[in-house]
Design a protein around this motif. Structure first.
Motif, PDB file in Angstrom:
ATOM      1  N   SER A   1       0.960  -1.115   0.119  1.00 38.01           N
ATOM      2  CA  SER A   1       0.049  -0.001  -0.024  1.00 38.01           C
ATOM      3  C   SER A   1       0.702   1.162  -0.024  1.00 38.01           C
ATOM      4  O   SER A   1       0.656   2.192   0.651  1.00 38.01           O
ATOM      5  CB  SER A   1      -1.000  -0.035   1.382  1.00 38.01           C
ATOM      6  OG  SER A   1      -1.714  -1.281   1.249  1.00 38.01           O
TER       7      SER A   1
ATOM      8  N   GLU B   1      -4.370   1.676 -10.702  1.00 39.30           N
ATOM      9  CA  GLU B   1      -5.564   2.334 -10.164  1.00 39.30           C
ATOM     10  C   GLU B   1      -6.107   2.906 -11.699  1.00 39.30           C
ATOM     11  O   GLU B   1      -7.259   2.549 -11.773  1.00 39.30           O
ATOM     12  CB  GLU B   1      -5.437   3.336  -9.365  1.00 39.30           C
ATOM     13  CG  GLU B   1      -6.655   3.173  -8.167  1.00 39.30           C
ATOM     14  CD  GLU B   1      -6.135   4.360  -7.131  1.00 39.30           C
ATOM     15  OE1 GLU B   1      -5.361   3.980  -6.299  1.00 39.30           O
ATOM     16  OE2 GLU B   1      -6.840   5.395  -7.073  1.00 39.30           O
TER      17      GLU B   1
ATOM     18  N   SER C   1     -10.514  -0.892   0.614  1.00 42.16           N
ATOM     19  CA  SER C   1      -9.750  -1.339  -0.465  1.00 42.16           C
ATOM     20  C   SER C   1      -9.795  -0.672  -1.641  1.00 42.16           C
ATOM     21  O   SER C   1      -9.454  -0.427  -2.760  1.00 42.16           O
ATOM     22  CB  SER C   1      -9.988  -2.841  -0.836  1.00 42.16           C
ATOM     23  OG  SER C   1     -11.263  -3.237  -0.679  1.00 42.16           O
TER      24      SER C   1
ATOM     25  N   ASP D   1     -10.783   3.586  -2.332  1.00 39.30           N
ATOM     26  CA  ASP D   1     -10.943   5.015  -1.620  1.00 39.30           C
ATOM     27  C   ASP D   1     -12.190   5.776  -2.329  1.00 39.30           C
ATOM     28  O   ASP D   1     -12.429   5.657  -3.379  1.00 39.30           O
ATOM     29  CB  ASP D   1      -9.654   5.743  -2.078  1.00 39.30           C
ATOM     30  CG  ASP D   1      -9.666   6.987  -1.106  1.00 39.30           C
ATOM     31  OD1 ASP D   1     -10.115   7.068  -0.094  1.00 39.30           O
ATOM     32  OD2 ASP D   1      -8.996   7.937  -1.624  1.00 39.30           O
TER      33      ASP D   1
ATOM     34  N   SER E   1     -17.713   3.791  -0.486  1.00 39.03           N
ATOM     35  CA  SER E   1     -16.773   4.551   0.392  1.00 39.03           C
ATOM     36  C   SER E   1     -17.230   6.197   0.131  1.00 39.03           C
ATOM     37  O   SER E   1     -17.084   6.825   1.091  1.00 39.03           O
ATOM     38  CB  SER E   1     -15.387   4.557  -0.074  1.00 39.03           C
ATOM     39  OG  SER E   1     -14.601   3.273  -0.018  1.00 39.03           O
TER      40      SER E   1
ATOM     41  N   GLU F   1      -5.201   8.272   2.409  1.00 36.63           N
ATOM     42  CA  GLU F   1      -6.042   8.423   3.547  1.00 36.63           C
ATOM     43  C   GLU F   1      -6.879   9.883   3.760  1.00 36.63           C
ATOM     44  O   GLU F   1      -6.504  10.874   2.864  1.00 36.63           O
ATOM     45  CB  GLU F   1      -5.281   8.236   4.916  1.00 36.63           C
ATOM     46  CG  GLU F   1      -4.000   9.458   4.932  1.00 36.63           C
ATOM     47  CD  GLU F   1      -2.938   9.158   6.037  1.00 36.63           C
ATOM     48  OE1 GLU F   1      -2.965   7.821   6.254  1.00 36.63           O
ATOM     49  OE2 GLU F   1      -2.399   9.958   6.499  1.00 36.63           O
TER      50      GLU F   1
ATOM     51  N   GLN G   1      -6.746   3.912   2.761  1.00 37.58           N
ATOM     52  CA  GLN G   1      -6.791   2.893   1.818  1.00 37.58           C
ATOM     53  C   GLN G   1      -5.658   1.858   1.764  1.00 37.58           C
ATOM     54  O   GLN G   1      -4.637   2.187   1.520  1.00 37.58           O
ATOM     55  CB  GLN G   1      -6.844   3.625   0.321  1.00 37.58           C
ATOM     56  CG  GLN G   1      -7.478   2.661  -0.674  1.00 37.58           C
ATOM     57  CD  GLN G   1      -7.062   3.248  -2.183  1.00 37.58           C
ATOM     58  OE1 GLN G   1      -6.415   4.391  -2.273  1.00 37.58           O
ATOM     59  NE2 GLN G   1      -7.280   2.304  -3.288  1.00 37.58           N
TER      60      GLN G   1
END
Lengths: 321, 557
Positions: free
Chosen positions: A268, A278, B41, B43, B56, B214, B237
């Motif tokens: 992470s 992503e 998992s 965000d 979320s 975060e 996250q």
């Protein structure tokens, strides 16, 4: 010399442009778009997706989208990231330093330790310890990168609690705790996961090159002059055996960026690798284009730096052909 | 709900809330403070009411913004029983039941200190229903005619027709601060500075945010509903479910609300964690395509036959599959609903698992010739079907592989195609499949089913009915169910619709997963709300004896 340099820069710019254009087209040819995700929701409508698509110009032909992108890029606008809900430039500005820190730490560790251990191993090829380190490097090489990262996560982080499982820092570090130590603890496992496979290759390259120069005439001459063994190794053998490792370094930036995709995902780590994954997963066109642009520029610059290092290490390359 | 009962019911709801049933917060409670770290998992990217898409996003939005009223833990949407006041301290119905008048709480204010006014609700409705709304609630807003503000403290919500969930629809409107949003064009609102750092009216305000890393919320200590319990909520996250579980196991996070079934035992074995089971809003299905994938204007060459769909359903051991894939962490699906939905009906007559009957049906349809591999064919054409499955869903993948084998045993050749998520969605939307292994997330809104299983001939229905299931009987029953204001009548109509869909074998109802949530033991929790657990966060308490250093972190300036 100046002409050659300018030609090199021109080639690099062309290469970056080609990579960005290719990715720009390829991701648009893949199924879906940034507004496909909610279509899995029972209450989201295709009409809503169409409005969103039109708002960002994704309903236009790809060449037109590309020209608009280039025009905005020329004005310094990298677009809006749908996956992050912020301008792409901001997302990259946050992710790039994190990846730079990770890759720099990993490559520094991998090359410093790899060259040092490899040189020693090549110099003392017959010793039992050298054979053991050779076996260790082979073992590391035979473990896939993702598995190595997972093992580090499961063991030292989750099971034994020696290191944090992810992230850049502890968000609520007690006032009496060291900030630097906290950052190093977070950096340790991702760096190791990324560095170990590279280090194993560097070690083997360096060991081979050192063995090759160990019996060369200039080494024998240095010994004959009565120089201590470690000075012969450090001053004479090392510099002359660095070429393979430095050549390898030239291509390592792009390899490390690839590795960062896996390592950042597992730990992470909020860097470029995670951003790209992503972006691709959510078909965030502007984010992918921006990340590819930055990655391509970094790779080209990295290769340039490696070429300069080779020039430093091998004076023969400085002479005009 | 009969109109005559509405006023007393609303008054009763207000009274219960005022008596401290937990709905109005915790004014005067001294046990406050602490930090809750929530691992996610995915965000959240949308923080404002007119844009949220994911759960979320919804958590962020609901921490930051209060609604006019809130649905109760019983999730009843008929009438106003169970609803609790929020920004609106009371409400009343018009004589014709086509309008609800909300009176705003006198102490309600935005995080910047400005009072919440009626036109904030008007603007919220306009944004939610407008063309630039990316919210999944936008479609529902078609059932509200308009929202007006007769004065600063009164909001009037007008409906075009009576339905069984008018108050619930109004509860979806989360007022926005017009003193900040008026200057921003609607088209630019989603990317505005306010959307990225919203000023809200909820029990928490945004303190800092690093997208993809975060987001920290801190308690609004002078909130009109009282000071929330935990002072700080940090949403961090993780890159995957496994990374999130690792964080919870290591004590770096306190909550993870999507525990994969294969990690539940590991989490439950930890002394610092507890596993909270809850109902889930999702159900999974394998739907048969009524249309020819090659030309959706035509009926499907094989699956148009009801008997074939029933045979394919009877060949499947649904109970065994759920047991094999989930053990006890999911329930067998029963129809186009999750059991948590208020009109859910677990007494429907199901097609049995009966391979002999399935074989007989297939024989009777003429699929009698068998090739060397045992697959059936008719008029020289093999009974071959393509099933599409999203690669990301481990449960649907495992279930589809088991079902492929069960179909093989009755001579049906099913090719399972595992697809990347976007590719799966594209194929599903285009109707390019014979069988789709899908899953729907339902909501308390009973009308959700009309979008997924309602016929496309009814305006506004069937937008997500990708298998093109059509049944006049089911549509008629659904129409009655949606209109019904009496919960008993609504339930009867829903039952008829559900039973028709099950009898038609429109799909095989696979499973309803149970919600598995990992929570740190130092928290004293109120009852877990399956539909939105974060709504009770203001009522969480940290056991002082188990407090961690992060619970004592200094308050934000």
């Amino acid at each position: 010399m100046r002409g050659a340099f300018l030609r090199r820069v021109g080639e690099a710019a062309l290469l970056v442009g080609f990579v960005v254009a290719t990715c720009f087209v390829l991701i648009r040819l893949a199924p879906g778009d940034p507004f496909y995700g909610p279509l899995d929701s029972a209450t989201w409508s295709a009409e809503q997706a169409a409005v969103q698509r039109a708002q960002f110009g994704y309903d236009r032909p790809i060449p037109e989208q590309f020209l608009r992108y280039v025009w905005r890029l020329a004005q310094g606008d990298l677009g809006w990231s749908h996956a992050r809900g912020q301008p792409v430039a901001e997302a990259l500005a946050t992710a790039l330093p994190a990846t730079a820190l990770l890759i720099t730490s990993a490559l520094t560790l991998a090359f410093l330790l790899g060259i040092a251990l490899g040189a020693w191993q090549g110099w003392r090829r017959e010793s039992r310890l050298a054979r053991l380190t050779d076996l260790a490097s082979l073992t590391v090489l035979s473990i896939p990168e993702f598995l190595l990262a997972l093992l580090l996560l499961i063991g030292p982080a989750t099971a034994w609690g020696w290191f944090p499982t992810g992230g850049l820092r502890d968000p609520y570090l007690p006032a009496n705790a060291g900030v630097l130590l906290d950052r190093l603890r977070h950096l340790a496992l991702p760096t190791l996961a990324l560095a170990l496979p590279i280090m194993a290759v560097v070690m083997r390259l360096q060991a081979g090159a050192t063995t090759a120069v160990r019996d060369a005439e200039f080494i024998r001459a240095a010994r004959a002059r009565g120089l201590p063994d470690r000075v012969v190794l450090r001053v004479h053998a090392l510099r002359n055996s660095l070429i393979p490792a430095l050549t390898y370094a030239g291509v390592q930036l792009s390899t490390a960026l690839g590795g960062a995709v896996i390592v950042e995902g597992i730990f992470s780590w909020p860097g470029m690798g995670r951003l790209v994954v992503e972006g691709v997963g959510r078909r965030d066109y502007p984010l992918v284009a921006g990340a590819v642009l930055i990655a391509a520029i970094c790779t080209v610059l990295g290769t340039l730096l490696a070429d300069l290092a080779l020039l430093w290490a091998d004076p023969r390359r400085r002479r005009p052909s | 709900m009969p109109r005559v009962l509405r006023r007393p019911a609303a008054a009763l709801a207000c009274l219960l809330a005022a008596c401290g049933t937990g709905d109005t917060g915790d004014r005067g409670n001294t046990a406050t403070g602490g930090t809750v770290i929530v691992a996610v998992s995915f965000d959240g990217t949308k923080l404002i009411p007119s844009t949220w898409e994911t759960s979320s996003d919804r958590m962020f939005t609901e921490l930051l913004f209060d609604p006019l009223v809130e649905i109760g833990p019983g999730l009843n949407t008929a009438g106003d029983v169970g609803f609790a006041p929020r920004l609106a301290e009371r409400w009343s119905w018009s004589a014709d039941s086509l309008a609800i008048r909300f009176t705003l709480h006198a102490d309600a204010k935005w995080h910047d200190g400005q009072p919440v006014v009626a036109r904030d609700a008007v603007a919220a409705f306009r944004l939610l229903k407008g063309p630039y709304s990316s919210s999944t609630l936008r479609g529902e807003m078609a059932q509200i005619d308009s929202v007006t503000a007769p004065d600063a403290r009164t909001v009037l919500v007008h409906f075009p027709a009576k339905s069984g969930h008018q108050l619930y629809l109004a509860s979806l409107i989360l007022p926005v601060p017009t003193h900040l949003t008026d200057a921003i064009p609607d088209s630019a609102l989603g990317r505005s500075e306010w959307a990225r750092r919203p000023i809200g009216s909820g029990p928490y305000r945004l303190n800092r945010r690093e997208p993809g890393v975060e987001t920290e919320f801190v308690a609004v200590t002078d909130h009109y509903r009282g000071r929330p319990g935990p002072y700080r909520i940090l949403v961090a996250q993780a890159t995957s479910a496994d990374a999130a579980v690792a964080r919870v196991l290591a004590g770096e996070a306190d909550v993870y609300d999507a525990l994969p079934p294969n990690r539940v035992a590991e989490v439950a074995a930890q002394s610092h964690l507890r596993v909270v089971r809850s109902d889930d809003w999702n159900y999974a299905y394998a739907a048969f395509n009524y249309r020819d994938p090659a030309d959706t204007a035509r009926a499907h060459p094989a699956l148009r036959e009801r008997a074939l769909r029933r045979a394919l359903t009877m060949a499947i051991d649904r109970v065994g599959n759920v047991r094999a894939v989930f053990d006890t962490l999911a329930r067998v699906g029963q129809g186009p609903f999750a059991r948590i939905n208020s009109p859910a009906d677990s007494n429907l007559t199901q097609l049995p698992y009966d391979t002999a009957a399935a074989n007989r049906l297939l024989d009777s349809l003429g699929w009698t010739q068998r090739d060397a591999q045992g697959f059936r064919s008719r008029a020289g054409r093999r009974l071959r079907l393509r099933a599409i499955v999203p690669e990301l869903s481990n449960a649907r993948k495992a279930t589809s592989i088991r079902m492929q084998e069960q179909w093989r045993r009755v001579g049906v050749d099913v090719e399972v195609q595992l697809l990347e998520q976007e590719q799966f969605t594209q194929r599903r939307l285009n109707g390019n499949f014979d069988i789709v292994f899908g899953a729907w997330g339902t909501t308390p809104l009973r009308a959700t089913i009309t979008g997924t299983w309602g016929g496309r001939t009814t305006p506004g229905w069937g937008a997500q009915n990708n298998s093109r299931f059509e049944s006049a009987v089911a549509d008629s029953a659904l129409a009655r169910a949606v209109r019904a204001t009496d919960p008993v009548a609504a339930r009867a109509a829903y039952r008829q619709a559900y039973q028709t869909i099950v009898d038609e074998a429109a799909a095989i109802w696979l499973y309803e997963p149970l919600g598995m949530n990992a929570v740190h033991r130092r928290f004293e929790l109120p009852a877990w709300r399956a539909e939105a657990w974060w709504r009770t966060l203001p009522q969480w308490r940290v056991d002082p004896a188990q407090a961690l250093p992060r619970d004592r972190a200094p308050e934000a300036p």
